[in-house]
Design a protein around this motif. Structure first.
Motif, mmCIF file in Angstrom:
data_model
loop_
_atom_site.group_PDB
_atom_site.id
_atom_site.type_symbol
_atom_site.label_atom_id
_atom_site.label_comp_id
_atom_site.label_asym_id
_atom_site.label_seq_id
_atom_site.Cartn_x
_atom_site.Cartn_y
_atom_site.Cartn_z
ATOM 1 N N UNK A 105 0.675 -1.200 0.013
ATOM 2 C CA UNK A 105 0.020 0.078 -0.060
ATOM 3 C C UNK A 105 0.816 1.398 0.065
ATOM 4 N N UNK A 106 1.539 1.523 -1.367
ATOM 5 C CA UNK A 106 2.296 2.756 -1.533
ATOM 6 C C UNK A 106 1.304 3.876 -1.963
ATOM 7 N N UNK A 107 1.849 5.191 -1.517
ATOM 8 C CA UNK A 107 1.164 6.377 -2.324
ATOM 9 C C UNK A 107 1.907 6.767 -3.564
ATOM 10 N N UNK A 108 3.289 6.263 -3.394
ATOM 11 C CA UNK A 108 3.883 6.652 -4.730
ATOM 12 C C UNK A 108 5.263 5.923 -4.665
ATOM 13 N N UNK A 109 5.851 5.412 -5.929
ATOM 14 C CA UNK A 109 6.951 4.691 -6.227
ATOM 15 C C UNK A 109 7.915 5.301 -6.820
ATOM 16 N N UNK A 110 9.126 5.411 -6.292
ATOM 17 C CA UNK A 110 10.345 5.893 -7.276
ATOM 18 C C UNK A 110 11.067 4.645 -7.749
ATOM 19 N N UNK A 111 11.361 4.604 -9.033
ATOM 20 C CA UNK A 111 12.357 3.630 -9.705
ATOM 21 C C UNK A 111 13.635 4.326 -10.149
ATOM 22 N N UNK A 112 14.800 3.918 -9.534
ATOM 23 C CA UNK A 112 16.085 4.522 -9.744
ATOM 24 C C UNK A 112 16.986 3.675 -10.807
ATOM 25 N N UNK A 113 17.012 4.023 -12.104
ATOM 26 C CA UNK A 113 17.661 3.680 -13.162
ATOM 27 C C UNK A 113 16.771 2.702 -14.192
ATOM 28 N N UNK A 114 17.327 2.637 -15.270
ATOM 29 C CA UNK A 114 16.342 2.047 -16.380
ATOM 30 C C UNK A 114 15.913 0.700 -15.999
ATOM 31 N N UNK A 131 10.371 8.041 -12.255
ATOM 32 C CA UNK A 131 11.601 7.237 -12.453
ATOM 33 C C UNK A 131 12.662 8.468 -12.492
ATOM 34 N N UNK A 132 13.911 7.840 -12.143
ATOM 35 C CA UNK A 132 15.025 8.740 -12.199
ATOM 36 C C UNK A 132 16.238 7.980 -12.597
ATOM 37 N N UNK A 133 17.188 8.817 -13.304
ATOM 38 C CA UNK A 133 18.430 7.940 -13.677
ATOM 39 C C UNK A 133 18.207 7.049 -14.800
ATOM 40 N N UNK A 134 17.351 7.382 -15.931
ATOM 41 C CA UNK A 134 16.950 6.510 -16.900
ATOM 42 C C UNK A 134 17.360 7.432 -18.292
ATOM 43 N N UNK A 135 17.929 7.027 -19.017
ATOM 44 C CA UNK A 135 18.754 7.524 -20.144
ATOM 45 C C UNK A 135 18.041 7.729 -21.125
ATOM 46 N N UNK A 136 16.999 6.742 -21.608
ATOM 47 C CA UNK A 136 15.991 7.052 -22.564
ATOM 48 C C UNK A 136 14.792 6.312 -22.271
ATOM 49 N N UNK A 137 13.753 7.011 -21.800
ATOM 50 C CA UNK A 137 12.676 6.563 -21.310
ATOM 51 C C UNK A 137 11.858 5.733 -22.403
ATOM 52 N N UNK A 138 11.751 6.373 -23.829
ATOM 53 C CA UNK A 138 11.162 6.110 -24.785
ATOM 54 C C UNK A 138 11.720 4.584 -25.527
ATOM 55 N N UNK A 139 12.832 4.637 -25.600
ATOM 56 C CA UNK A 139 13.583 3.605 -25.959
ATOM 57 C C UNK A 139 13.513 2.321 -25.170
ATOM 58 N N UNK A 140 13.562 2.421 -23.746
ATOM 59 C CA UNK A 140 13.283 1.748 -22.779
ATOM 60 C C UNK A 140 11.850 1.123 -22.636
#
Length: 346
Positions: A105-114, A131-140
């Motif tokens: 039961x989370x209010x928000x989730x942070x994903x670090x790296x692709x 998300x953070x530390x993601x180089x190309x979120x579309x290609x990924x």
């Protein structure tokens, strides 16, 4: 004569008291503060963090994120609980963490790296994901649009293609003897491949060849670096989590053989590479933390928040690394640094 029934009752009562004492658990200060917040009726927010591996850039991203939350009024141990999960570079762990945070039961989730972001967005569809530390979120395949990502996902990319272009130009201009640039790479990471392709595109303009040394795990980094000695004129490292996790081995090889080492973020420059065009990952994480505050406090829809890229780029030089790698730092190199007080590391 002593009443055996009374004695039995006393023993039973004592046993229950001891058992109750042994079963209690002392609360930490943070737990007590959070309980106090809950008791007073204040909402306690739950944020889960999924991080693929620990290394300086990703750790700084997380620290900046938490600092922005605090500045926005979300303080761990008071009205905030953070569930930090580190996959230690293991994809099985990465998937398990994504499944776990999806069910909690989370209010928000942070994903670090692709890799973390890829796993989380596949599992979490009913709560905000940053998300953070993601180089190309579309290609990924994390989002399909940078301006209007839609759904429940948004965040910040940690690369601006212009940074790679500027670094490759810096190499070609100031290192005319570099004809082959060696790249240790995990081609299983989309972010690394995207950056390698952009570097090759830029290097082709200057007649410099990109020579790859592929790896499949961090333990192979040292061998891959050593395999490039004698074959290339300089080393280059992208925002490749598996490679950066073994970065010390690359620094050692570069120093031992006087090979210039270039990288893609400030933290690796501070840890032994000579130069990059980049920014501070702490600031990158802080920016994503501000987005989290906007979502939690103001009810902002993640799908309507633009995905950002670093804008304040600067050349960053490490003079100690230059000495170790046999590089003569010229006035012309230093002149390219906009903020010399902060971006020339001595």
């Amino acid at each position: 004569m002593f009443n055996k029934k009374v004695w039995g009752s006393l023993v039973l009562a004592a046993t229950l008291l001891v058992s109750a004492g042994c079963g209690s658990t002392a609360k930490t200060n943070d737990e007590s503060s959070t309980d106090t917040a809950a008791a007073s009726g204040d909402k306690v927010y739950n944020i889960a963090i999924s991080q693929i591996v620990e290394h300086p850039a990703l750790d700084a991203t997380r620290e900046g994120f938490i600092a922005a939350l605090k500045d926005g009024g979300f303080v761990e141990g008071q009205n905030l609980k953070i569930d930090y999960n580190n996959a230690q570079g293991d994809q099985t762990n990465n998937l398990s963490i994504a499944q776990k945070v999806a069910s909690d039961k989370n209010d928000l989730i942070l994903a670090i790296a692709t890799p973390s972001a890829q796993a989380v967005v596949q599992q979490v569809t009913d709560k905000p994901v940053l998300f953070a530390a993601v180089t190309d979120p579309i290609a990924a395949d994390i989002v399909t649009n940078l301006d209007q990502p839609g759904g429940n996902v948004t965040g910040a990319s940690d690369t601006n293609p212009e940074a790679i272009a500027q670094l490759m130009k810096f190499i070609s201009t100031n290192f005319p003897n570099v004809k082959k640039l060696g790249l240790i790479i995990n081609e299983g990471e989309t972010n690394a491949v995207v950056m390698a392709d952009k570097a090759k595109e830029e290097l082709d303009k200057y007649g410099i060849e990109l020579v790859k040394a592929p790896i499949t795990n961090t333990s192979e980094v040292k061998q891959a670096a050593e395999s490039l000695v004698g074959r290339v004129d300089a080393f280059y490292v992208t925002l490749d989590n598996m490679v950066v996790n073994g970065f010390d081995a690359i620094v050692q090889t570069a120093n031992d053989n006087h090979i210039p080492l270039f990288s893609s973020d400030r933290d690796t420059v501070e840890n032994g590479s000579f130069a990059t065009v980049g920014f501070k990952y702490y600031d990158h994480g802080y920016q994503v933390g501000q987005m989290a505050v906007d979502i939690l406090k103001n009810g902002k829809n993640p799908g309507e928040m633009n995905i950002t890229v670093p804008e304040k780029l600067d050349l960053i030089l490490n003079l100690k690394a230059a000495e170790a790698q046999g590089i003569t730092v010229t006035d012309a190199m230093k002149a390219e640094v906009k903020d010399a007080a902060n971006d020339i590391v001595e």
